[in-house]
Motif scaffolding. Structure first.
Motif, PDB file in Angstrom:
ATOM      1  N   LEU A   1      16.794  52.827  17.016  1.00 32.28           N
ATOM      2  CA  LEU A   1      17.661  51.687  16.717  1.00 32.28           C
ATOM      3  C   LEU A   1      17.721  51.398  15.216  1.00 32.28           C
ATOM      4  N   SER A   2      16.572  51.443  14.546  1.00 32.64           N
ATOM      5  CA  SER A   2      16.559  51.168  13.110  1.00 32.64           C
ATOM      6  C   SER A   2      17.314  52.243  12.340  1.00 32.64           C
ATOM      7  N   ARG A   3      17.187  53.494  12.756  1.00 33.10           N
ATOM      8  CA  ARG A   3      17.920  54.563  12.076  1.00 33.10           C
ATOM      9  C   ARG A   3      19.426  54.395  12.263  1.00 33.10           C
TER      10      ARG A   3
ATOM     11  N   LYS B   1      13.207  52.336   5.518  1.00 31.16           N
ATOM     12  CA  LYS B   1      14.335  53.242   5.708  1.00 31.16           C
ATOM     13  C   LYS B   1      15.515  52.834   4.833  1.00 31.16           C
ATOM     14  N   ALA B   2      15.696  51.525   4.636  1.00 30.75           N
ATOM     15  CA  ALA B   2      16.747  51.057   3.723  1.00 30.75           C
ATOM     16  C   ALA B   2      16.444  51.483   2.295  1.00 30.75           C
ATOM     17  N   ASP B   3      15.185  51.442   1.916  1.00 32.71           N
ATOM     18  CA  ASP B   3      14.794  51.872   0.571  1.00 32.71           C
ATOM     19  C   ASP B   3      15.045  53.354   0.374  1.00 32.71           C
ATOM     20  N   TRP B   4      14.751  54.163   1.376  1.00 28.94           N
ATOM     21  CA  TRP B   4      14.974  55.602   1.272  1.00 28.94           C
ATOM     22  C   TRP B   4      16.457  55.954   1.235  1.00 28.94           C
ATOM     23  N   ALA B   5      17.279  55.228   1.987  1.00 24.15           N
ATOM     24  CA  ALA B   5      18.691  55.593   2.135  1.00 24.15           C
ATOM     25  C   ALA B   5      19.607  54.893   1.143  1.00 24.15           C
ATOM     26  N   GLY B   6      19.073  54.023   0.286  1.00 25.38           N
ATOM     27  CA  GLY B   6      19.915  53.318  -0.666  1.00 25.38           C
ATOM     28  C   GLY B   6      20.691  52.178  -0.049  1.00 25.38           C
TER      29      GLY B   6
END
Length: 372
Positions: A252-254, A298-303
């Motif tokens: 869900l988070s992804r 995950k937001a930090d990794w994906a911008g």
């Protein structure tokens, strides 16, 4: 370059099982002994002991004849245990955690190895004191050589190795979609678009099976082999629930990170919320804290941008159409009519829309929201 831990399951040989059991026992013994010594020294002489003094105490322990077994395992794992203990004390003194507690044999066991205590060559991992590589089930390739590895054994008897590696995070293409989400118990979360994700309620799903296993465990004699087998059955059910829950949260988070440029959420004090005896079990089953943590990194990794709204923001009581705020709204009221604009609101969707509005306002005008 960012750091990420890649966790894999492995199946040790009989020799490795014996070595790991000895390592886990020595790590646990050193941690508990040094913790007892630090606590006693503080109460007796008000002495504050740091890592250097604790490491010197470890050296003294290894020289004692009755503790000669400490020399049979890697010294790196023992030193890393003291570093973890020092971090636990730092978190305690800075108010982020409680006082460090003693490690138990029946709980999860783990030991950390730095580069000097393991070798990674040709996709194989060798640990100190063992000549055979670990039989790791590689589900993916490591992006780089691991700087540290952590070997753990959970309560269900499964062995895992976690490799800390450097990796190049990929920034996802920018999206014009923004979303506000409101977490809940009946629905895991409700999006401002009207999407409702049901809560799988995994604890209730396995409740009957878990109850039978716990009942059988309670009837076994303390210290018996049958009790150990019954405890393992209970642990495996808990592990199944935990694995299913994390798998669902990761998916869900992804999906939220891939589809939205800005995700607005409400910051929650989960530790305070589970003090409610009627809702504690249901709130813990939702794992809101783990869900928000996954969204954050995950937001930090994906911008992407994750916006956290203040926990006291009246998202459920405020009308998303005209801004009118109700003086009181009971928890069992799922729909309500606004006295000003006569709009009928679904409680959760209205809250998600208000969270989105407040989050976007915080990004534009710098209101009192926490930005990640």
């Amino acid at each position: 370059m960012k750091h990420r831990a890649y966790k894999f399951r492995f199946y040790p040989t009989d020799e490795q099982i014996k070595l790991l059991a000895q390592t886990f026992g020595c790590v646990r013994f050193v941690y508990n002994t040094i913790l007892r010594w630090r606590t006693d020294e503080y109460y007796q002489s008000k002495a504050k002991i740091g890592y250097i003094q604790a490491n010197a105490r470890l050296t003294w322990l290894k020289k004692q004849p009755e503790f000669a077994f400490l020399n049979d395992v890697s010294s790196v794992a023992l030193q890393q245990a003291l570093r973890h203990q020092q971090t636990a004390f730092k978190n305690f003194f800075e108010g982020r955690a409680k006082y460090p507690t003693f490690k138990k044999k029946t709980h999860k066991q783990s030991s950390e190895f730095t580069k000097s205590a393991f070798k990674y060559t040709d996709g194989k991992i060798y640990i100190a004191k063992s000549k055979t590589p670990l039989n790791v089930c590689w589900s993916r390739q490591l992006p780089s050589k691991p700087s540290t590895i952590t070997i753990s054994k959970d309560c269900a008897g499964r062995y895992f190795v976690s490799c800390l590696c450097e990796f190049e995070n990929q920034i996802l293409p920018k999206s014009d979609t923004v979303v506000g989400i409101d977490v809940g118990v009946k629905h895991l979360f409700v999006a401002s678009s009207g999407l409702k994700i049901d809560n799988p309620r995994l604890t209730a799903k396995y409740a009957i099976k878990l109850t039978k296993a716990q009942k059988a465990l309670s009837r076994k004699k303390l210290g018996s082999a049958n009790r150990a087998k019954a405890r393992l059955k209970v642990a495996r059910i808990h592990a199944k629930i935990c694995d299913c829950r994390l798998d669902n949260l990761h998916k869900l988070s992804r999906k939220l990170i891939n589809e939205n440029q800005v995700i607005c959420v409400e910051s929650l004090r989960v530790k305070n919320m589970i003090k409610n005896p009627r809702l504690a079990k249901h709130i813990a089953d939702c794992a809101w804290g783990a869900f928000l943590t996954q969204l954050e990194y995950k937001a930090d990794w994906a911008g992407r941008t994750l916006v956290k709204i203040d926990q006291f923001f009246p998202s459920s009581k405020r009308c998303c159409n005209c801004g009118f705020t109700l003086p009181f709204l009971s928890l069992d009221t799922r729909h309500w009519d606004c006295p000003e604009c006569k709009t009928t609101h679904d409680r959760d969707i209205n809250a998600a829309k208000n969270i989105l509005t407040a989050g976007l306002a915080g990004l534009a005008f710098g209101e009192n929201v926490s930005l990640v």
